[in-house]
Enzyme design. Structure first.
Site, mmCIF file in Angstrom:
data_model
loop_
_atom_site.group_PDB
_atom_site.id
_atom_site.type_symbol
_atom_site.label_atom_id
_atom_site.label_comp_id
_atom_site.label_asym_id
_atom_site.label_seq_id
_atom_site.Cartn_x
_atom_site.Cartn_y
_atom_site.Cartn_z
ATOM 1 N N HIS A 22 -79.026 12.326 -48.593
ATOM 2 C CA HIS A 22 -80.120 13.225 -48.193
ATOM 3 C C HIS A 22 -81.244 12.434 -47.531
ATOM 4 O O HIS A 22 -81.787 12.843 -46.492
ATOM 5 C CB HIS A 22 -80.700 13.956 -49.409
ATOM 6 N N LYS A 46 -77.176 28.437 -59.737
ATOM 7 C CA LYS A 46 -76.348 27.236 -59.687
ATOM 8 C C LYS A 46 -76.461 26.411 -60.967
ATOM 9 O O LYS A 46 -75.728 25.452 -61.135
ATOM 10 C CB LYS A 46 -76.744 26.355 -58.488
ATOM 11 N N ARG A 95 -71.134 16.258 -44.099
ATOM 12 C CA ARG A 95 -70.498 15.011 -44.511
ATOM 13 C C ARG A 95 -69.080 14.912 -43.998
ATOM 14 O O ARG A 95 -68.599 13.846 -43.661
ATOM 15 C CB ARG A 95 -70.465 14.900 -46.039
ATOM 16 N N SER A 133 -74.285 15.525 -54.521
ATOM 17 C CA SER A 133 -75.083 15.689 -55.736
ATOM 18 C C SER A 133 -74.208 16.016 -56.933
ATOM 19 O O SER A 133 -74.437 15.524 -58.034
ATOM 20 C CB SER A 133 -76.143 16.777 -55.539
#
Length: 167
Positions: A22, A46, A95, A133
Site C-alpha cells: 500500500h 469484513k 497486484r 493484508s
C-alpha cells in the site's frame, strides 16, 4: 470537472493493516497529485482485525513522509466520501491478474455512481506484489514474523492485537 478535483486522488481501502505494498502505491502516486486522501473504510461487514482508529493512526504514521497526503476514516458509501473530500481520481492497486476482475467490477460500478471521477490503477513494485493484508493478518495471528511486509508500528500493533485477543 474542475481541475482542482482532478488534482485530488482518493485511495480507499480497509487497510487492515496497511502494508508495504500500500505504501509503495502511495509513494508512486503522490508525485502525480497535488493532494491525496487515503480513505480508511470502517467496513464492519469484513470484520477487521484492527479498530478503525488504529488503522487510521497506523496509516498516518506510514505516510507521514508525504506532506500532501492525508488519512481519513469513513463509514459511508465510497461515492459520498469521494464527494466529501473533493476527489476526482480513485486510486486502486492491482497486484495480479486475479485482482483485475474484481477491480474492473468496482470501477464500473463507481463510474455509474460517480461518473465524473476516474479510476487509476497502479501496480506495486515486484517485491510487494504478493503481499496482501489478509495474508499478513493470518501470519501475525499464527505468531509469524510480518516485519518484512509492514512498517514496524503495524507489526507491533498486530502482535499486540493477537496477544490481547488470546487473553
Amino acid at each position: 470537472m474542475s481541475s482542482a478535483r482532478l488534482r485530488t486522488a482518493v485511495y480507499p481501502g480497509t487497510f487492515d493493516p496497511i502494508t508495504n505494498g500500500h505504501i509503495d502505491l502511495v509513494d508512486r502516486a503522490a508525485p502525480l497529485f497535488e493532494r491525496m486522501v487515503i480513505g480508511v473504510a470502517e467496513s464492519p461487514g469484513k470484520g477487521p482485525a484492527l479498530p478503525l482508529q488504529v488503522r487510521v493512526d497506523l496509516a498516518r504514521q506510514a505516510v507521514a513522509h508525504h506532506a500532501h497526503v492525508e488519512v481519513r476514516g469513513f463509514n459511508s458509501l465510497l461515492a459520498h466520501f469521494v464527494a466529501e473530500v473533493g476527489g476526482g481520481v480513485l486510486l486502486r492497486g492491482l497486484r495480479a491478474v486475479s485482482d483485475f476482475e474484481y477491480e474492473f467490477q468496482l470501477a464500473s460500478m463507481n463510474r455509474h455512481l460517480i461518473p465524473d471521477v476516474e479510476t487509476l490503477f497502479l501496480t506495486p513494485a515486484e517485491q510487494y506484489g504478493f503481499i496482501s493484508s489478509s495474508l499478513v493478518r493470518e501470519i501475525a495471528r499464527l505468531g509469524g514474523d510480518v516485519s518484512g511486509f509492514v512498517p514496524p508500528a503495524v507489526a507491533q500493533a498486530l502482535q499486540a492485537e493477537w496477544q490481547r485477543s488470546k487473553s
